[in-house]
Structures are given as C-alpha cells and as structure tokens.
Design a protein around this motif. Sequence first.
Motif, PDB file in Angstrom:
ATOM      1  N   LEU A 358       0.834  -1.210   0.000  1.00 50.29           N
ATOM      2  CA  LEU A 358       0.000   0.000   0.000  1.00 50.29           C
ATOM      3  C   LEU A 358       0.865   1.256   0.000  1.00 50.29           C
ATOM      4  CD1 LEU A 358      -2.910  -0.842   2.485  1.00 50.29           C
ATOM      5  CD2 LEU A 358      -3.159  -0.136   0.094  1.00 50.29           C
ATOM      6  N   LYS A 359       1.901   1.236   0.804  1.00 54.67           N
ATOM      7  CA  LYS A 359       2.787   2.397   0.895  1.00 54.67           C
ATOM      8  C   LYS A 359       3.465   2.666  -0.446  1.00 54.67           C
ATOM      9  CE  LYS A 359       6.028   4.402   4.208  1.00 54.67           C
ATOM     10  NZ  LYS A 359       6.860   4.166   5.412  1.00 54.67           N
ATOM     11  N   GLN A 360       3.951   1.606  -1.091  1.00 56.99           N
ATOM     12  CA  GLN A 360       4.604   1.756  -2.405  1.00 56.99           C
ATOM     13  C   GLN A 360       3.608   2.237  -3.453  1.00 56.99           C
ATOM     14  OE1 GLN A 360       6.256  -2.163  -3.010  1.00 56.99           O
ATOM     15  NE2 GLN A 360       8.148  -1.705  -1.884  1.00 56.99           N
ATOM     16  N   THR A 361       2.386   1.729  -3.375  1.00 54.38           N
ATOM     17  CA  THR A 361       1.343   2.126  -4.336  1.00 54.38           C
ATOM     18  C   THR A 361       0.993   3.607  -4.197  1.00 54.38           C
ATOM     19  OG1 THR A 361       0.419  -0.107  -4.264  1.00 54.38           O
ATOM     20  CG2 THR A 361      -0.991   1.629  -5.152  1.00 54.38           C
ATOM     21  N   LEU A 362       0.849   4.075  -2.959  1.00 55.31           N
ATOM     22  CA  LEU A 362       0.515   5.481  -2.717  1.00 55.31           C
ATOM     23  C   LEU A 362       1.674   6.396  -3.090  1.00 55.31           C
ATOM     24  CD1 LEU A 362      -1.372   5.074   0.683  1.00 55.31           C
ATOM     25  CD2 LEU A 362      -2.388   5.648  -1.533  1.00 55.31           C
ATOM     26  N   ASP A 365       1.795   7.211  -6.636  1.00 53.98           N
ATOM     27  CA  ASP A 365       0.603   7.941  -7.073  1.00 53.98           C
ATOM     28  C   ASP A 365      -0.384   7.049  -7.828  1.00 53.98           C
ATOM     29  OD1 ASP A 365      -0.976  10.165  -7.100  1.00 53.98           O
ATOM     30  OD2 ASP A 365      -0.135  10.971  -8.968  1.00 53.98           O
ATOM     31  N   ARG A 366      -0.684   5.875  -7.219  1.00 55.64           N
ATOM     32  CA  ARG A 366      -1.650   4.950  -7.808  1.00 55.64           C
ATOM     33  C   ARG A 366      -2.861   4.787  -6.880  1.00 55.64           C
ATOM     34  NH1 ARG A 366       1.151   5.820 -11.514  1.00 55.64           N
ATOM     35  NH2 ARG A 366       2.245   4.381 -12.905  1.00 55.64           N
ATOM     36  N   LYS A 367      -3.439   5.924  -6.473  1.00 56.43           N
ATOM     37  CA  LYS A 367      -4.572   5.890  -5.550  1.00 56.43           C
ATOM     38  C   LYS A 367      -5.777   5.164  -6.142  1.00 56.43           C
ATOM     39  CE  LYS A 367      -3.744   9.891  -2.591  1.00 56.43           C
ATOM     40  NZ  LYS A 367      -4.333  11.154  -2.064  1.00 56.43           N
ATOM     41  N   ALA A 368      -5.893   5.198  -7.446  1.00 56.91           N
ATOM     42  CA  ALA A 368      -7.034   4.544  -8.105  1.00 56.91           C
ATOM     43  C   ALA A 368      -7.033   3.039  -7.835  1.00 56.91           C
ATOM     44  CB  ALA A 368      -6.982   4.807  -9.609  1.00 56.91           C
ATOM     45  N   GLU A 372     -10.119   1.171  -5.962  1.00 59.52           N
ATOM     46  CA  GLU A 372     -10.809   0.060  -6.625  1.00 59.52           C
ATOM     47  C   GLU A 372     -10.935  -1.154  -5.699  1.00 59.52           C
ATOM     48  OE1 GLU A 372     -10.155  -2.888 -10.494  1.00 59.52           O
ATOM     49  OE2 GLU A 372      -8.763  -1.243 -10.125  1.00 59.52           O
ATOM     50  N   LEU A 373      -9.883  -1.415  -4.924  1.00 60.31           N
ATOM     51  CA  LEU A 373      -9.883  -2.579  -4.045  1.00 60.31           C
ATOM     52  C   LEU A 373     -10.583  -2.315  -2.709  1.00 60.31           C
ATOM     53  CD1 LEU A 373      -6.212  -3.690  -4.767  1.00 60.31           C
ATOM     54  CD2 LEU A 373      -8.278  -4.915  -5.444  1.00 60.31           C
ATOM     55  N   TRP A 374     -10.509  -1.054  -2.235  1.00 58.20           N
ATOM     56  CA  TRP A 374     -11.070  -0.729  -0.931  1.00 58.20           C
ATOM     57  C   TRP A 374     -12.581  -0.496  -0.984  1.00 58.20           C
ATOM     58  CZ3 TRP A 374     -11.038  -1.390   3.871  1.00 58.20           C
ATOM     59  CH2 TRP A 374     -11.655  -0.510   4.763  1.00 58.20           C
ATOM     60  N   LYS A 443      -1.068  11.905   6.312  1.00 63.61           N
ATOM     61  CA  LYS A 443      -1.528  13.269   6.035  1.00 63.61           C
ATOM     62  C   LYS A 443      -0.973  13.781   4.714  1.00 63.61           C
ATOM     63  CE  LYS A 443      -2.326  14.685  10.833  1.00 63.61           C
ATOM     64  NZ  LYS A 443      -1.883  15.579  11.926  1.00 63.61           N
ATOM     65  N   LYS A 444       0.281  13.447   4.451  1.00 63.38           N
ATOM     66  CA  LYS A 444       0.925  13.906   3.213  1.00 63.38           C
ATOM     67  C   LYS A 444       0.203  13.351   1.988  1.00 63.38           C
ATOM     68  CE  LYS A 444       5.318  13.720   0.715  1.00 63.38           C
ATOM     69  NZ  LYS A 444       6.721  13.187   0.723  1.00 63.38           N
ATOM     70  N   HIS A 445      -0.176  12.078   2.052  1.00 67.95           N
ATOM     71  CA  HIS A 445      -0.808  11.456   0.894  1.00 67.95           C
ATOM     72  C   HIS A 445      -2.332  11.449   0.962  1.00 67.95           C
ATOM     73  CE1 HIS A 445       2.890   9.891  -0.961  1.00 67.95           C
ATOM     74  NE2 HIS A 445       3.331   9.748   0.287  1.00 67.95           N
TER      75      HIS A 445
END
Length: 451
Positions: A358-362, A365-368, A372-374, A443-445
């Motif tokens: 999750l950390k690497q994904t955020l 910049d792959r929030k989508a 989609e999963l959440w 908070k940053k992301h």
Amino acid sequence: METEVFHEQSNEEEEELEQNEEEEELEQDEELGITFSRRHTDENLFSSCHGFHLSADLCVKLIQENMVNRQWEKAASLLGSYFQTIEDRSTTKRMRATEVIWRLGSEILLNHPDSTPDEVSFFHETMKNIGVKKYLQMSLEQVYFLLCNGQTDEAYRILSAAGSWRFGKLSMSQDKLFKLIQAYRALLDHRSWLDRMSAMSQNETDYASQSSGAQDICSYLRQASVAFEEITKIPGVWDPFILRYVELLESSEQTQKAEEVLTNYAYNSKNPSNPNAHVYLYEFMKRNGAPGEKLIEVLNVLYILVPSHKLMLKFSKLLAKSDSEEHHRRALKVLFDLLDFSGWKQDVKAWSYLSKRLKQTLCSDRKAWVSELWEPRSSWWPVYHFKKVHVKKDFRNCATLAIKKASVAGMLQGPACTYFSQVYRFVTEEQMTELNCMKKFLKKHKCGKYR
C-alpha cells in the motif's frame, strides 16, 4: 394317540436339528476368528418383519445404530445374524449382502475392543473368497490395514497376489483397479529403492554386495517407474504416486520428463481440478531454477483456484518484483483477497506485506488502485478487521501485528480511524515514533480520501 406321539417326536427332532445347525453356524463364525456370534442376537429378529428381506434391512439398521453409538459388541452380534443373507437365492442380493458384511465387518473389527490384527487379516481373506467380485477392493483395504500396522512385507505379498489375480471377464473390466494395485506396489518398491540407496551410501558392504545392491536399485527403479506411469494415464487425483514418480525421475536425471509429468498432471483437462497439482509444479520449477515469469504463470492458476493458499504471499512478492505495472496492481489485489479469509486475520506477514505494498502504491501515485480494491470492502472490513476490540487482542498476540494493521487501517481509512487512534494507547516510545512517522505519511498522501 400314536399320531400325537409321532408329532411330539418330530418336533423334538426338528428342534434338535435347528439347535445343531445353530451350533454349526456358531462354530463357523468362531473359525472366522471374529466376534460375530449369534448368541446375544434376538431369536425373532428375522421373523418379526414381513419377509426375509425386510428383516435383513432391519438388521442392517440396527447394526448401524449400534456402530453410531460405538456399541461394537452388539453390532458384531447382530452382524452374525446378517450372515444368513449370503444364502439368498437372488444373485444381486447375495452380492449386495457380501459387500455389506465386508464394509460393516471391517469397521466393527477395526473398532472392537477384543479384535486382533490376525482376526482382521483372516476376515479379509475370508471375505475375498466369498465376495470374489470385490476381490481387488478388499485386497486394497487389507493392504491399508497392514501398512498402518507396519506389516510392509505382508502388504507387498497381498499386492503381488492381487496383481496376478484373474477371474474370467470380470478381471478384464477392472483394468483401472489392477493399475491402482500396481501403483501401490510401486510405492513399496519406491520405499525399497530408498532403503537400498541409503545402505549403499553408507559404504559398509563389500564390492559383491554393492554390485548386487546396485542391480536391486535399478530393478526397483524400473518397476516403480513403469507402474507410476501407467496410473498417471488414468484421469484422477494421484498425488502420492505423482510425487514418488517425480522423485524417481529426478534421481535418474530425467528432469525434462519429470516436468512433463507434472505439467500434464496440472493442466490435463481430463483430470479433476486439483490445487496440489499446481503446487507440485511450482515447487519443482523453483527447485530447478525456473524464471520468475514461469513461476508467476503457475501460481496464477493456483490463485484462481485457491486465493487463500499460503503460496499467495510468495505470488504477491513475485508479482511485485516484476517489471510489469499490471503485475504490481495484481500483487496488491492478491493481498487484499488473501485477507478476506479469516485464517489470515492474525498473520503478521500478510499484514506486513499489505502495509508495504500500500505504501509503495501510494508513493507511486496509484490511488485509483487502492480505491478500486477498498471500495467493495469499505462496508465490512472495518468491522471485520479494525474494530476497537481488535486492538487489545492483536497487541496481546503480537505487537508487530497491531502496528502493521494500524498502518493499513490508516492508509485505507485515514489517521482518524478507530484502529489507528486506539493503537496509541498500547505502544512503547519506540513504537510511538514509528506511528508518528506513519501519521505524517498519511496526512501527506491524504489517505482515506480516494475520490
């Protein structure tokens, strides 16, 4: 008057004849070496119902009831009465009765407090002579019993006898059973092969003995390989045989042949769906240094069949190492799917992997992907994983588990979520520093806001 005396004598003779027959039947049962006597059986059992067959059916029901209640002595006594059905005039009913006696009798003997291994073996031998059409199945059951009792040599003898058994056209229709018999004998050949290999490696024998031992090894290897190959041609689940066959092939450096066997076992559409087949293929490929793409291909099928399998952690890791962005996305999905299952709720590795992914994904910049999963889980994961009561329980089991779950909860729901905020009540100063760093990251992301 003479007529009355004659009738009285006839009745006495009939009673004496019935008593003698009963004693003979009792002696026959005792000769079987089993406790299926008729002494404690209700004398009117077979006359209490309308017709012999109804009485026989009632007898079976009573036997089954006693077996369920673990009253093995009563069940054995009742089975003694059921032996009469072997004399039925109908061939079909006689065959059915033989099978019923075999199946019920085996179960009773295996659980009866007074039975001995010799009695069980004698019962099997007797039933094989009576129920000739079930000869091979009975032989296999006898072999299982012998192997469980460590009688390997006797089991091999039974398998050899069954392998050469012939009974007219009947033997022709039982080709699959013959191959199964041969496959089980191959398992024992495989064991003998291992024993000879072990003895040879110790170098405690002279040259002549070593030469003879080498011949034995080749003989066992050849016999087992042929039998294993035959059984794999029949559609089915043959896990124990496949594993031993592959071991033999690898030992004789036939790696390509071993891979073909495992690949066919896993992907042959005639075989039933079997997750183990893909596990064996993956383990073989990994053992022989196959590239990551091949491993991913095999594990992908396993993921479709069993998304909760323990190899899914390895699958996610392999996907994350790939250069494909689609694989990275799938790596995250695999972890979410894994944690949908209750068996993984307390697994530290699974939560650690998900936190990292999750950390690497955020960060990329792959929030989508996260959204989609959440989204389909947002209504039930908080109650399933992140309730207030879970925090104390997770800390009691493992502090690392609670910290990793807190980071996941924060990234999915934001730093104000129940689980993340409650964790602060139990952490040490060192763990507090880790949580504060995570809070800044959240908070940053802008975690928890994916729309």
